[in-house]
Design a protein around this motif. Structure first.
Motif, PDB file in Angstrom:
ATOM      1  N   LEU A 168      41.179  45.094  54.473  1.00  0.00           N
ATOM      2  CA  LEU A 168      40.521  46.303  54.001  1.00  0.00           C
ATOM      3  C   LEU A 168      39.855  46.092  52.647  1.00  0.00           C
ATOM      4  O   LEU A 168      38.706  46.491  52.428  1.00  0.00           O
ATOM      5  N   GLN A 169      40.567  45.439  51.730  1.00  0.00           N
ATOM      6  CA  GLN A 169      39.991  45.220  50.403  1.00  0.00           C
ATOM      7  C   GLN A 169      38.800  44.266  50.467  1.00  0.00           C
ATOM      8  O   GLN A 169      37.808  44.455  49.750  1.00  0.00           O
ATOM      9  N   ARG A 170      38.894  43.249  51.327  1.00  0.00           N
ATOM     10  CA  ARG A 170      37.770  42.319  51.472  1.00  0.00           C
ATOM     11  C   ARG A 170      36.558  43.032  52.068  1.00  0.00           C
ATOM     12  O   ARG A 170      35.407  42.783  51.683  1.00  0.00           O
ATOM     13  N   THR A 171      36.833  43.937  53.016  1.00  0.00           N
ATOM     14  CA  THR A 171      35.738  44.700  53.617  1.00  0.00           C
ATOM     15  C   THR A 171      35.070  45.584  52.582  1.00  0.00           C
ATOM     16  O   THR A 171      33.835  45.680  52.517  1.00  0.00           O
ATOM     17  N   ASN A 172      35.872  46.229  51.754  1.00  0.00           N
ATOM     18  CA  ASN A 172      35.305  47.074  50.707  1.00  0.00           C
ATOM     19  C   ASN A 172      34.502  46.241  49.716  1.00  0.00           C
ATOM     20  O   ASN A 172      33.445  46.664  49.227  1.00  0.00           O
ATOM     21  N   ALA A 173      34.995  45.021  49.411  1.00  0.00           N
ATOM     22  CA  ALA A 173      34.255  44.129  48.505  1.00  0.00           C
ATOM     23  C   ALA A 173      32.900  43.763  49.109  1.00  0.00           C
ATOM     24  O   ALA A 173      31.889  43.691  48.392  1.00  0.00           O
ATOM     25  N   LEU A 174      32.882  43.531  50.427  1.00  0.00           N
ATOM     26  CA  LEU A 174      31.609  43.230  51.093  1.00  0.00           C
ATOM     27  C   LEU A 174      30.640  44.400  50.963  1.00  0.00           C
ATOM     28  O   LEU A 174      29.453  44.215  50.639  1.00  0.00           O
ATOM     29  N   ARG A 175      31.128  45.608  51.200  1.00  0.00           N
ATOM     30  CA  ARG A 175      30.247  46.783  51.135  1.00  0.00           C
ATOM     31  C   ARG A 175      29.754  47.013  49.706  1.00  0.00           C
ATOM     32  O   ARG A 175      28.575  47.348  49.488  1.00  0.00           O
ATOM     33  N   GLN A 176      30.628  46.860  48.741  1.00  0.00           N
ATOM     34  CA  GLN A 176      30.214  47.061  47.350  1.00  0.00           C
ATOM     35  C   GLN A 176      29.206  45.999  46.919  1.00  0.00           C
ATOM     36  O   GLN A 176      28.227  46.302  46.220  1.00  0.00           O
ATOM     37  N   THR A 177      29.452  44.764  47.342  1.00  0.00           N
ATOM     38  CA  THR A 177      28.513  43.689  46.996  1.00  0.00           C
ATOM     39  C   THR A 177      27.149  43.954  47.605  1.00  0.00           C
ATOM     40  O   THR A 177      26.109  43.793  46.941  1.00  0.00           O
ATOM     41  N   LEU A 178      27.128  44.371  48.865  1.00  0.00           N
ATOM     42  CA  LEU A 178      25.859  44.681  49.540  1.00  0.00           C
ATOM     43  C   LEU A 178      25.098  45.759  48.778  1.00  0.00           C
ATOM     44  O   LEU A 178      23.874  45.674  48.607  1.00  0.00           O
ATOM     45  N   ALA A 179      25.818  46.767  48.295  1.00  0.00           N
ATOM     46  CA  ALA A 179      25.168  47.868  47.581  1.00  0.00           C
ATOM     47  C   ALA A 179      24.570  47.428  46.251  1.00  0.00           C
ATOM     48  O   ALA A 179      23.653  48.076  45.731  1.00  0.00           O
ATOM     49  N   GLU A 180      25.089  46.336  45.694  1.00  0.00           N
ATOM     50  CA  GLU A 180      24.606  45.855  44.391  1.00  0.00           C
ATOM     51  C   GLU A 180      23.382  44.948  44.500  1.00  0.00           C
ATOM     52  O   GLU A 180      22.788  44.586  43.479  1.00  0.00           O
ATOM     53  N   LEU A 181      23.012  44.574  45.735  1.00  0.00           N
ATOM     54  CA  LEU A 181      21.906  43.627  45.925  1.00  0.00           C
ATOM     55  C   LEU A 181      20.580  44.346  46.145  1.00  0.00           C
ATOM     56  O   LEU A 181      20.545  45.487  46.628  1.00  0.00           O
ATOM     57  N   ASN A 182      19.470  43.653  45.842  1.00  0.00           N
ATOM     58  CA  ASN A 182      18.154  44.209  46.172  1.00  0.00           C
ATOM     59  C   ASN A 182      17.834  43.886  47.636  1.00  0.00           C
ATOM     60  O   ASN A 182      18.584  43.173  48.315  1.00  0.00           O
ATOM     61  N   ASP A 194      15.666  41.981  49.260  1.00  0.00           N
ATOM     62  CA  ASP A 194      15.522  40.580  49.657  1.00  0.00           C
ATOM     63  C   ASP A 194      16.879  39.891  49.699  1.00  0.00           C
ATOM     64  O   ASP A 194      17.170  39.099  50.611  1.00  0.00           O
ATOM     65  N   GLU A 195      17.709  40.166  48.718  1.00  0.00           N
ATOM     66  CA  GLU A 195      19.035  39.555  48.665  1.00  0.00           C
ATOM     67  C   GLU A 195      19.917  40.045  49.808  1.00  0.00           C
ATOM     68  O   GLU A 195      20.724  39.293  50.358  1.00  0.00           O
ATOM     69  N   ARG A 196      19.747  41.300  50.170  1.00  0.00           N
ATOM     70  CA  ARG A 196      20.568  41.866  51.255  1.00  0.00           C
ATOM     71  C   ARG A 196      20.317  41.161  52.584  1.00  0.00           C
ATOM     72  O   ARG A 196      21.244  40.892  53.338  1.00  0.00           O
ATOM     73  N   SER A 197      19.066  40.893  52.886  1.00  0.00           N
ATOM     74  CA  SER A 197      18.741  40.274  54.170  1.00  0.00           C
ATOM     75  C   SER A 197      19.398  38.908  54.297  1.00  0.00           C
ATOM     76  O   SER A 197      19.877  38.533  55.378  1.00  0.00           O
ATOM     77  N   VAL A 198      19.471  38.156  53.206  1.00  0.00           N
ATOM     78  CA  VAL A 198      20.131  36.843  53.210  1.00  0.00           C
ATOM     79  C   VAL A 198      21.641  37.028  53.294  1.00  0.00           C
ATOM     80  O   VAL A 198      22.329  36.336  54.053  1.00  0.00           O
ATOM     81  N   PHE A 199      22.154  37.971  52.529  1.00  0.00           N
ATOM     82  CA  PHE A 199      23.598  38.224  52.469  1.00  0.00           C
ATOM     83  C   PHE A 199      24.160  38.604  53.843  1.00  0.00           C
ATOM     84  O   PHE A 199      25.207  38.107  54.266  1.00  0.00           O
ATOM     85  N   LEU A 200      23.456  39.451  54.571  1.00  0.00           N
ATOM     86  CA  LEU A 200      23.940  39.950  55.857  1.00  0.00           C
ATOM     87  C   LEU A 200      23.988  38.880  56.947  1.00  0.00           C
ATOM     88  O   LEU A 200      24.612  39.078  57.982  1.00  0.00           O
ATOM     89  N   LEU A 201      23.313  37.746  56.706  1.00  0.00           N
ATOM     90  CA  LEU A 201      23.303  36.666  57.694  1.00  0.00           C
ATOM     91  C   LEU A 201      24.484  35.710  57.539  1.00  0.00           C
ATOM     92  O   LEU A 201      24.688  34.839  58.388  1.00  0.00           O
ATOM     93  N   ARG A 202      25.278  35.862  56.481  1.00  0.00           N
ATOM     94  CA  ARG A 202      26.374  34.938  56.235  1.00  0.00           C
ATOM     95  C   ARG A 202      27.512  35.180  57.230  1.00  0.00           C
ATOM     96  O   ARG A 202      27.692  36.279  57.743  1.00  0.00           O
ATOM     97  N   SER A 203      28.295  34.117  57.438  1.00  0.00           N
ATOM     98  CA  SER A 203      29.313  34.180  58.495  1.00  0.00           C
ATOM     99  C   SER A 203      30.687  34.580  57.970  1.00  0.00           C
ATOM    100  O   SER A 203      31.023  34.359  56.803  1.00  0.00           O
ATOM    101  N   LEU A 204      31.463  35.151  58.875  1.00  0.00           N
ATOM    102  CA  LEU A 204      32.800  35.634  58.584  1.00  0.00           C
ATOM    103  C   LEU A 204      33.701  35.249  59.753  1.00  0.00           C
ATOM    104  O   LEU A 204      33.299  35.337  60.917  1.00  0.00           O
ATOM    105  N   ARG A 205      34.904  34.778  59.451  1.00  0.00           N
ATOM    106  CA  ARG A 205      35.847  34.423  60.520  1.00  0.00           C
ATOM    107  C   ARG A 205      36.740  35.615  60.842  1.00  0.00           C
ATOM    108  O   ARG A 205      37.209  36.311  59.934  1.00  0.00           O
ATOM    109  N   LEU A 206      36.976  35.814  62.136  1.00  0.00           N
ATOM    110  CA  LEU A 206      37.744  36.974  62.588  1.00  0.00           C
ATOM    111  C   LEU A 206      38.869  36.558  63.519  1.00  0.00           C
ATOM    112  O   LEU A 206      38.722  35.648  64.331  1.00  0.00           O
ATOM    113  N   GLU A 207      39.984  37.255  63.391  1.00  0.00           N
ATOM    114  CA  GLU A 207      41.109  37.139  64.330  1.00  0.00           C
ATOM    115  C   GLU A 207      41.221  38.514  64.978  1.00  0.00           C
ATOM    116  O   GLU A 207      41.460  39.511  64.298  1.00  0.00           O
ATOM    117  N   ILE A 208      41.010  38.577  66.278  1.00  0.00           N
ATOM    118  CA  ILE A 208      40.923  39.868  66.958  1.00  0.00           C
ATOM    119  C   ILE A 208      42.020  39.981  68.013  1.00  0.00           C
ATOM    120  O   ILE A 208      42.077  39.192  68.962  1.00  0.00           O
TER     121      ILE A 208
END
Length: 385
Positions: free
Chosen positions: A118-132, A134-148
């Motif tokens: 949950l905290q990592r997810t919130n950090a992702l959302r806050q970081t996204l909100a701080e970007l312009n 152009d930066e957002r489009s690059v940021f959103l393409l980065r990979s994340l590992r999941l255990e489902i």
């Protein structure tokens, strides 16, 4: 958006399949949209601490987050039946992995819970909100590992979460149980007569069978730890409580015949039947959280006690029958109310004293195998105050 299932594994202890996957930030943030609000009753999101400020800075630089754990409900995972659960290393076909990939990709946020991250997810959302932009489009393409964990019931997921956190300095058990409350609601919603009220519903209990999800989450903790007072501040006591909870969950995960059972679900079924037996006239009795927690703790105590296990089902069946037959003072509710009103608020915490009163009375009823009426059990419990 990108999402890829890369493998499946099977946990023989909790009898459930787990899917390993990768996703880009865009896919993940869309699938978990609203999870922070949905989990408002759990651990508060940390916003200003230095470690999470550093994490946001690292995310902007392209760091890889530790694997995030999700629980996904109501998906078609039938292809997992193609595999032997006793295989230590499952080699799934690409076709089956694609099938699971498509099923998970179609799910909506309402069926996705963040179990760990949950905290990592919130950090992702806050970081996204701080970007312009152009930066957002690059940021959103980065990979994340999941255990489902797919279609996992509340009970084994609670066991797994508590076990993995037990060796660390974890969030409190209450917070962990609150995180899993969505799965708890899913696990209980088919019980006859139940209506589970979530925080976002903004509804009050007005009739038997209605219970707030937060109350049921606390009741689960009280049932596990066999104590009606669920708020723990002492870390040593908290650790002991977690150990007790793991033992209780472990007992229920597998019985002597190799079958899973769910003692808490049985408790809620009894609770619903007792609630209905009191009718609308006594709707306030089980609408009181202190009463529900006292009952949960007493039944959890008997559930784990070797001597009382054999008496529990018979005692509760008799309690429900007696409550249905007694139209004047079912469950001795009027006696309970008189005793509760006599508690001296200057000398005692009324909530704690009431929960203890209920716990002792119900435990005594079970110990007596239902041979003593609840009126006598209330009186006996009051003598110990």
């Amino acid at each position: 958006m990108k999402f890829e299932v890369v493998g499946i594994d099977y946990d023989n202890r909790i009898d459930n399949f787990m899917i390993s996957a990768r996703a880009d930030y865009e896919w993940y943030l869309e699938k978990t949209q609203g999870s922070e609000e949905n989990l408002a009753i759990q651990r508060d999101i940390i916003r200003g601490s230095k470690p999470y400020k550093n994490l946001r800075a690292d995310l902007k630089m392209g760091c890889i987050l530790p694997t995030i754990v999700l629980a996904v409900r109501n998906i078609d995972a039938s292809v997992t039946g193609n595999y032997n659960v006793n295989d230590g290393f499952i080699s799934a076909t690409r076709a089956d992995l694609d099938s699971l990939q498509n099923a998970i990709a179609k799910t909506t946020p309402v069926d996705v819970d963040i179990v760990d991250g949950l905290q990592r997810t919130n950090a992702l959302r806050q970081t996204l909100a701080e970007l312009n932009d152009d930066e957002r489009s690059v940021f959103l393409l980065r990979s994340l590992r999941l255990e489902i964990w797919v279609n996992i019931a509340f009970f084994p997921l609670a066991y797994r979460m508590l076990l993995l956190n037990a060796g660390q300095r974890p969030m409190s058990m209450k917070h962990q149980i609150d995180i899993l409350s969505g799965g708890l609601a899913e696990d209980l919603q088919d019980l006859p007569g139940i209506e589970i009220i979530r925080l976002k519903d903004h509804k009050r209990r007005v009739r038997p069978g209605q219970f707030h999800l937060s109350t049921l989450a606390q009741a689960f903790q009280a049932w596990m730890q066999r104590s009606p007072n669920v708020d723990r501040t002492n870390l040593v006591v908290e650790t002991m409580v977690v150990d007790e909870a793991l033992e209780s969950l472990g007992i229920d995960l597998t019985d002597n015949n190799g079958n899973q059972r769910d003692g808490f679900r049985q408790f809620v079924d009894w609770l619903l039947r007792l609630d209905r037996s009191l009718g609308e006239e006594q709707n306030r009795f089980f609408g009181n959280d202190t009463v529900v927690l006292g009952f949960a703790a007493a039944i959890g105590f008997a559930h784990k006690n070797e001597t009382l296990q054999d008496r529990l089902s018979n005692a509760m069946t008799k309690m429900i029958h007696d409550a249905e037959m007694d139209k004047e003072n079912p469950l001795g509710v009027f006696t309970f109310e008189q005793i509760r009103k006599s508690i001296d608020a200057k000398r005692s915490n009324v909530g704690e004293a009431t929960r203890a009163l209920v716990f002792r009375a119900v435990r005594e009823y079970i110990m007596q195998d239902g041979t003593s009426p609840m009126i006598e059990c209330w009186t006996q419990s009051a003598s110990m105050m």
